[in-house]
Design an enzyme around this catalytic site. Structure first.
Site, mmCIF file in Angstrom:
data_model
loop_
_atom_site.group_PDB
_atom_site.id
_atom_site.type_symbol
_atom_site.label_atom_id
_atom_site.label_comp_id
_atom_site.label_asym_id
_atom_site.label_seq_id
_atom_site.Cartn_x
_atom_site.Cartn_y
_atom_site.Cartn_z
ATOM 1 N N ARG A 142 -11.699 -0.945 38.112
ATOM 2 C CA ARG A 142 -11.893 -2.245 37.477
ATOM 3 C C ARG A 142 -13.309 -2.382 36.939
ATOM 4 N NH1 ARG A 142 -9.067 -6.995 39.828
ATOM 5 N NH2 ARG A 142 -9.018 -5.904 41.811
ATOM 6 N N ASP B 95 -11.104 2.184 44.127
ATOM 7 C CA ASP B 95 -12.103 2.292 43.056
ATOM 8 C C ASP B 95 -13.430 2.871 43.546
ATOM 9 O OD1 ASP B 95 -10.197 1.034 41.558
ATOM 10 O OD2 ASP B 95 -11.272 -0.861 41.339
#
Ligand SMILES: Nc1ncnc2c1ncn2[C@@H]1O[C@H](COP(=O)(O)OP(=O)(O)O)[C@@H](O)[C@H]1O
Ligand SMILES: O=P(O)(O)OC[C@H]1O[C@](O)(COP(=O)(O)O)[C@@H](O)[C@@H]1O
Ligand SMILES: [Mg+2]
Length: 516
Positions: free
Chosen positions: A266, A221
């Protein structure tokens, strides 16, 4: 150096002209009279020819490289690399490697290069793999790692050691380290893992053990702060192109086609943002940092109708953490967490696909054809690409050099293109996020020409959530001066109204880890 204050993990050294070194701990901070040895690389034919191969003990790397004439020198990190003296005899080293958290391209390359770096550079032959993440320290057998065992693993996705969430029991982990006689621990993982590494370091230090704890930051991420970018990120952005391409081909081939692609992220939308910028086929990119809404003027549905009328098709990229507030409004609130305590997300891709279909199924609306593609785990499971392989190699070697040199309680990381040793607290204190008032997001908005979906209130909140302005550039650093010497308004797309104040723009790019 003017002064120094330190506790076990905070070693801050102040120098002249606002110079600050956020240093990492060293064995000598808590163990007296340790012997040192000449670095075996001195007689290694491959390295001895390299001029200035050894890093000078005073070399440090600035966190911020954009400065003004009267800037303070600001925060620096210790430069990574081999030192003239080492704190281990090769035969005495007993290392171990563990991988924790979600998968990421490049994990096997890092494992390979730690094993090979220890062996080929330092003559170390005792390296153990811990099976299945932190809990493997106390609940599983170890795996012997040799250059032969790891020779081909960089061509495979995943991690040959296995990984897990949860299961971090500091006492049991350090007992296991002590019982097995391990004195170098290489911990590869994301923010959660580095938090775990920090408490392991604390316990090791409390017990007075000569055990080096070295972290290698992993996150697909790209949500780890300070570092330029995380390994595997480039690979993920590249692989995401295949899904976006497929969505584009599908949507283009049919009347009013809509392709929806969900990508990982996320809390941080970096993969979605970079994959969108790279592709040029994306009409709308939705990320967790930028709120959006569906219905009404300026909403997503209105934009979809407009784009379909103009182009006959469109592609939407959505990061998995985007719009979670909308999902919980319309679905039963779920507060489930994984074993590590991370919030479990609902499938925003599926949700938004249904919402779009429902909207266009209404009377008087155009008939659409929507295809939803979820390539998230397929992207995460591939081996790293060529440039990530090189990056992983350098990170692994930096970690090995640091541990051999007696540093402990650090994470390796690239800062402004230089490899450094960063204290754990700097890596774990916050998450790296896309700054939606920054230039990169403005570039994205102008490349897709999507609405910002932001009300002036949202924009205000985004500004408040920004990092404090750099202490490096005092005073006027909030005003961004364009190349032509004029103030740029980088964010014309962000506004519904015209109450935008240029002077509110914050120049905190160094915190937004991917350089612009
Ligand atoms: N605050 C913490 N203290 C100790 N261990 C932690 C902490 N947060 C997470 N961990 C451990 O780190 C490991 C990986 O964390 P996780 O959040 O799943 O992935 P990542 O490291 O990729 O963020 C897990 O074994 C988890 O138990
Ligand atoms: O592997 P899981 O448990 O399904 O978790 C998926 C999550 O892992 C990630 O790929 C990476 O998260 P971590 O870096 O915390 O491991 C996220 O993008 C995603 O939300
Ligand atoms: Mg994490």
């Amino acid at each position: 150096m003017a002064s120094s204050d330190s506790d076990s993990q905070l070693k801050i050294v102040h120098g002249d002209a606002g110079y600050i070194l956020e240093d990492v701990p060293h064995f000598t901070d808590y163990i007296l009279n340790l012997p040192t040895y000449p670095n075996p690389l001195r007689s290694n034919p491959a390295y001895s020819v390299a001029k200035q191969y050894f890093v000078h003990m005073d070399d440090t790397v600035p966190q911020k490289v954009v400065v003004h004439k009267n800037s303070l020198r600001g925060v620096h990190f210790r430069r990574a690399g081999p030192r003239q003296k080492v704190y281990f005899r090769s035969d005495d080293v007993h290392a171990c490697i563990v991988t924790c958290g979600g998968l990421c391209p490049g994990l096997n390359t890092v494992i390979r290069e730690i094993v090979c770096g220890l062996s080929y550079m330092y003559g170390v032959n005792k390296v153990l793999g811990i099976d299945g993440g932190y809990r493997g320290f106390y609940s599983k057998n170890t795996i012997n790692l040799t250059p032969k065992v790891v020779n081909d693993i960089h061509k495979r996705g995943g991690t040959i050691l296995g990984t897990s969430r949860g299961g971090h029991d500091t006492g049991k982990i350090v007992d296991s380290i002590q019982d097995r006689g391990i004195n170098q621990v290489y911990i590869i993982g994301g923010d959660g893992t580095q938090r775990g590494a920090a408490v392991i370091y604390e316990e090791v230090r409390r017990r007075g053990l000569k055990v080096a704890i070295a972290g290698i930051p992993k996150t697909i991420d790209n949500d780890i702060p300070v570092i330029d970018k995380s390994f595997g990120f480039d690979t993920a952005v590249e692989e995401a192109q295949r899904a976006i391409n497929a969505a584009h081909v599908e949507s283009e081939s049919i009347e009013n086609g809509i392709g929806v692609v969900k990508l990982m992220g996320r809390y941080s939308g970096f993969i979605a943002m970079y994959a969108t910028l790279a592709s040029r086929d994306v009409d709308c990119c939705l990320i967790p940092e930028s709120p959006f809404y569906l219905e009404g003027k300026g909403g997503l549905f209105e934009f979809i109708e407009k784009r379909l009328k103009e182009n006959g098709h469109m592609v939407i990229v959505i990061a998995e953490g985007a719009g979670q507030n909308l999902l919980t409004e319309s679905m039963q609130a779920m507060d489930q967490k994984d074993a590590s305590g991370n919030k479990l997300l609902q499938d925003v891709g599926l949700w938004i696909s249904h919402k779009i279909k429902d909207h266009f199924a209404r009377k008087d609306k155009i008939a659409i054809n929507l295809k939803y593609i979820d390539p998230t785990y397929m992207i995460r499971a591939i081996p790293s690409n060529a440039s990530d392989n090189v990056y992983c190699t350098l990170l692994a070697q930096s970690a090995v050099h640091g541990a051999m040199a007696g540093y402990s309680g650090f994470t390796v990381g690239l800062v402004n293109g230089r490899h450094t040793y960063i204290p754990f607290n700097r890596i774990t204190e916050r998450q790296n996020k896309v700054v939606i008032t920054d230039r990169m997001w403005a570039r994205l908005l102008s490349s897709t020409n999507q609405p910002s979906f932001l009300s002036p209130k949202d924009l205000d909140e985004a500004k408040k959530a920004e990092q404090p302005p750099s202490e490096l550039i005092e005073g006027s650093n909030c005003n961004d001066i364009g190349e032509a010497g004029e103030k740029e308004n980088n964010f014309p797309h962000l506004l519904h109204g015209d109450n935008f104040k240029e002077e509110q723009q914050s120049e905190n790019h160094a915190d937004n880890s991917i350089r612009q």
